[in-house]
Write a protein that holds these residues in place. Sequence first.
Motif, PDB file in Angstrom:
ATOM      1  N   ILE A  15       0.824  -1.199   0.000  1.00  0.00           N
ATOM      2  CA  ILE A  15       0.000   0.000   0.000  1.00  0.00           C
ATOM      3  C   ILE A  15       0.865   1.258   0.000  1.00  0.00           C
ATOM      4  O   ILE A  15       1.763   1.405   0.830  1.00  0.00           O
ATOM      5  N   ASP A  16       0.634   2.136  -0.959  1.00  0.00           N
ATOM      6  CA  ASP A  16       1.242   3.467  -0.954  1.00  0.00           C
ATOM      7  C   ASP A  16       0.344   4.412  -0.175  1.00  0.00           C
ATOM      8  O   ASP A  16      -0.862   4.189  -0.060  1.00  0.00           O
ATOM      9  N   VAL A  17       0.936   5.474   0.327  1.00  0.00           N
ATOM     10  CA  VAL A  17       0.209   6.419   1.179  1.00  0.00           C
ATOM     11  C   VAL A  17       0.359   7.830   0.626  1.00  0.00           C
ATOM     12  O   VAL A  17       1.465   8.235   0.242  1.00  0.00           O
ATOM     13  N   ILE A  18      -0.743   8.566   0.591  1.00  0.00           N
ATOM     14  CA  ILE A  18      -0.732   9.973   0.188  1.00  0.00           C
ATOM     15  C   ILE A  18      -1.135  10.817   1.384  1.00  0.00           C
ATOM     16  O   ILE A  18      -2.157  10.560   2.023  1.00  0.00           O
ATOM     17  N   VAL A  19      -0.317  11.828   1.684  1.00  0.00           N
ATOM     18  CA  VAL A  19      -0.604  12.776   2.756  1.00  0.00           C
ATOM     19  C   VAL A  19      -0.621  14.174   2.153  1.00  0.00           C
ATOM     20  O   VAL A  19       0.353  14.584   1.520  1.00  0.00           O
ATOM     21  N   VAL A  20      -1.720  14.897   2.323  1.00  0.00           N
ATOM     22  CA  VAL A  20      -1.806  16.277   1.857  1.00  0.00           C
ATOM     23  C   VAL A  20      -1.553  17.184   3.056  1.00  0.00           C
ATOM     24  O   VAL A  20      -2.315  17.167   4.026  1.00  0.00           O
ATOM     25  N   ALA A  21      -0.477  17.942   2.986  1.00  0.00           N
ATOM     26  CA  ALA A  21      -0.050  18.763   4.120  1.00  0.00           C
ATOM     27  C   ALA A  21      -0.342  20.234   3.860  1.00  0.00           C
ATOM     28  O   ALA A  21       0.004  20.764   2.799  1.00  0.00           O
ATOM     29  N   TYR A  22      -0.973  20.876   4.838  1.00  0.00           N
ATOM     30  CA  TYR A  22      -1.236  22.310   4.745  1.00  0.00           C
ATOM     31  C   TYR A  22      -0.932  22.946   6.108  1.00  0.00           C
ATOM     32  O   TYR A  22      -1.699  22.793   7.049  1.00  0.00           O
ATOM     33  N   ARG A  23       0.207  23.595   6.206  1.00  0.00           N
ATOM     34  CA  ARG A  23       0.639  24.242   7.442  1.00  0.00           C
ATOM     35  C   ARG A  23       0.605  23.294   8.628  1.00  0.00           C
ATOM     36  O   ARG A  23       0.088  23.616   9.699  1.00  0.00           O
ATOM     37  N   THR A  24       1.160  22.123   8.423  1.00  0.00           N
ATOM     38  CA  THR A  24       1.139  21.093   9.464  1.00  0.00           C
ATOM     39  C   THR A  24       2.545  20.616   9.810  1.00  0.00           C
ATOM     40  O   THR A  24       2.743  19.470  10.215  1.00  0.00           O
ATOM     41  N   GLY A  25       3.515  21.513   9.683  1.00  0.00           N
ATOM     42  CA  GLY A  25       4.904  21.129   9.897  1.00  0.00           C
ATOM     43  C   GLY A  25       5.218  20.642  11.292  1.00  0.00           C
ATOM     44  O   GLY A  25       6.175  19.874  11.487  1.00  0.00           O
ATOM     45  N   ASP A  26       4.435  21.033  12.282  1.00  0.00           N
ATOM     46  CA  ASP A  26       4.719  20.615  13.652  1.00  0.00           C
ATOM     47  C   ASP A  26       4.113  19.256  14.000  1.00  0.00           C
ATOM     48  O   ASP A  26       4.495  18.660  15.016  1.00  0.00           O
ATOM     49  N   VAL A  27       3.191  18.743  13.188  1.00  0.00           N
ATOM     50  CA  VAL A  27       2.588  17.439  13.481  1.00  0.00           C
ATOM     51  C   VAL A  27       2.922  16.386  12.426  1.00  0.00           C
ATOM     52  O   VAL A  27       2.832  15.179  12.690  1.00  0.00           O
ATOM     53  N   LEU A  28       3.309  16.808  11.239  1.00  0.00           N
ATOM     54  CA  LEU A  28       3.580  15.870  10.153  1.00  0.00           C
ATOM     55  C   LEU A  28       4.705  14.881  10.470  1.00  0.00           C
ATOM     56  O   LEU A  28       4.590  13.698  10.120  1.00  0.00           O
ATOM     57  N   PRO A  29       5.806  15.288  11.116  1.00  0.00           N
ATOM     58  CA  PRO A  29       6.887  14.313  11.383  1.00  0.00           C
ATOM     59  C   PRO A  29       6.411  13.092  12.167  1.00  0.00           C
ATOM     60  O   PRO A  29       6.784  11.963  11.848  1.00  0.00           O
ATOM     61  N   VAL A  90      -4.238   1.960  -1.818  1.00  0.00           N
ATOM     62  CA  VAL A  90      -3.695   3.280  -1.526  1.00  0.00           C
ATOM     63  C   VAL A  90      -4.409   3.835  -0.301  1.00  0.00           C
ATOM     64  O   VAL A  90      -5.616   3.643  -0.122  1.00  0.00           O
ATOM     65  N   ALA A  91      -3.649   4.491   0.556  1.00  0.00           N
ATOM     66  CA  ALA A  91      -4.216   5.142   1.736  1.00  0.00           C
ATOM     67  C   ALA A  91      -4.102   6.644   1.587  1.00  0.00           C
ATOM     68  O   ALA A  91      -3.098   7.157   1.076  1.00  0.00           O
ATOM     69  N   VAL A  92      -5.139   7.355   2.017  1.00  0.00           N
ATOM     70  CA  VAL A  92      -5.108   8.813   2.098  1.00  0.00           C
ATOM     71  C   VAL A  92      -5.194   9.148   3.576  1.00  0.00           C
ATOM     72  O   VAL A  92      -6.168   8.801   4.254  1.00  0.00           O
ATOM     73  N   VAL A  93      -4.148   9.817   4.077  1.00  0.00           N
ATOM     74  CA  VAL A  93      -3.989  10.012   5.519  1.00  0.00           C
ATOM     75  C   VAL A  93      -3.800  11.489   5.826  1.00  0.00           C
ATOM     76  O   VAL A  93      -2.942  12.148   5.225  1.00  0.00           O
ATOM     77  N   ASN A  94      -4.590  12.006   6.754  1.00  0.00           N
ATOM     78  CA  ASN A  94      -4.397  13.389   7.193  1.00  0.00           C
ATOM     79  C   ASN A  94      -3.065  13.525   7.932  1.00  0.00           C
ATOM     80  O   ASN A  94      -2.647  12.597   8.632  1.00  0.00           O
ATOM     81  N   PRO A  95      -2.416  14.682   7.823  1.00  0.00           N
ATOM     82  CA  PRO A  95      -1.110  14.857   8.467  1.00  0.00           C
ATOM     83  C   PRO A  95      -1.174  14.972   9.986  1.00  0.00           C
ATOM     84  O   PRO A  95      -0.137  14.894  10.650  1.00  0.00           O
ATOM     85  N   ASP A  96      -2.361  15.167  10.533  1.00  0.00           N
ATOM     86  CA  ASP A  96      -2.511  15.304  11.984  1.00  0.00           C
ATOM     87  C   ASP A  96      -2.997  14.006  12.622  1.00  0.00           C
ATOM     88  O   ASP A  96      -3.722  14.023  13.605  1.00  0.00           O
ATOM     89  N   LEU A  97      -2.565  12.883  12.047  1.00  0.00           N
ATOM     90  CA  LEU A  97      -2.910  11.561  12.558  1.00  0.00           C
ATOM     91  C   LEU A  97      -1.676  10.842  13.081  1.00  0.00           C
ATOM     92  O   LEU A  97      -0.570  11.069  12.607  1.00  0.00           O
ATOM     93  N   VAL A  98      -1.899   9.964  14.030  1.00  0.00           N
ATOM     94  CA  VAL A  98      -0.891   8.987  14.434  1.00  0.00           C
ATOM     95  C   VAL A  98      -1.512   7.616  14.221  1.00  0.00           C
ATOM     96  O   VAL A  98      -2.542   7.290  14.822  1.00  0.00           O
ATOM     97  N   VAL A  99      -0.903   6.845  13.351  1.00  0.00           N
ATOM     98  CA  VAL A  99      -1.435   5.538  12.973  1.00  0.00           C
ATOM     99  C   VAL A  99      -0.808   4.479  13.872  1.00  0.00           C
ATOM    100  O   VAL A  99       0.418   4.304  13.876  1.00  0.00           O
ATOM    101  N   GLN A 100      -1.635   3.783  14.619  1.00  0.00           N
ATOM    102  CA  GLN A 100      -1.123   2.768  15.533  1.00  0.00           C
ATOM    103  C   GLN A 100      -0.692   1.519  14.771  1.00  0.00           C
ATOM    104  O   GLN A 100      -1.144   1.249  13.661  1.00  0.00           O
ATOM    105  N   LYS A 101       0.175   0.753  15.388  1.00  0.00           N
ATOM    106  CA  LYS A 101       0.782  -0.423  14.759  1.00  0.00           C
ATOM    107  C   LYS A 101      -0.272  -1.407  14.268  1.00  0.00           C
ATOM    108  O   LYS A 101      -1.225  -1.707  14.979  1.00  0.00           O
TER     109      LYS A 101
END
Length: 270
Positions: A15-29, A90-101
């Motif tokens: 699975i490939d993942v797409i993240v659309v980031a908009y002013r989310t530099g502090d949570v994206l990492p 394909v996954a579409v993931v918000n940048p303000d998420l934490v995906v658990q194992k």
Amino acid sequence: MLGEDRVLQEGLNLIDVIVVAYRTGDVLPRCLESIRADPSVGHVYIVDNSPGHPLGVLPSEGVTIVEPGENLGFGNGVNAAAPLVSTEYVAVVNPDLVVQKGVFGKCVNFLDENHGVGLLSPRVYVDGSLFRTSEHDASLPRYLSHPVGLGRIFGVERPTRHHYRTHETDAVNGAFIIARTSALEQIGWFDKSIFLFGEEIDMCRRLRRSGWKVVYLADGRVDHLDGYSAAREDDVVIRQLRRSARVEQLRRARGVWQARVYSVLLGLRP
């Protein structure tokens, strides 16, 4: 089972993942770290919708930064990375998420075993509480009853208890979705005319009309900081975008008359 066998094979990029980031530099990492920790994930494509603002991450092996040079909106941001996707899912993931194992693997297993399902969303939590991501399609009763807390009474919202079991649904919230790439290619991915809001309910409707099922999967855990990107914009602008999106989705789902009634009640031009 087939899905379990595939997920257990190390190095198999499912699975490939797409993240659309908009002013989310502090949570994206943190989001990217949680995605990359899953062995099911192949490549991550991050679409930078806020040029001039810190992205918070750098391109690396398995991570590509897509730079359109402007804010394309959510759906068109995903569409910008779509031609790069090379996996079955394909996954579409918000940048303000934490995906658990294990979340990606659980979703892949389900899709492997349920070939009629085109798109699904697992359990999402906001501030520790289970978020009601399974939704009915747009309707005038839904939009009128929700603001005054009567949506569940009139049966137009799915109550929390429904989110403890897997079920077929009209639509799911777009914070975290996993789909068959072939299904999205069949319908042309997200509607290019939608800048923000309503794009996921529109996608789910078009998938269903094309014969695919949309499913809420009562498994896994994704933690979401709800509305993070929208909170960085003017409230009046966001409110207007949401209202206009609801009018348009009413028109597409129920016809022009429900859309016109809703427009009049909101004081918008029909």
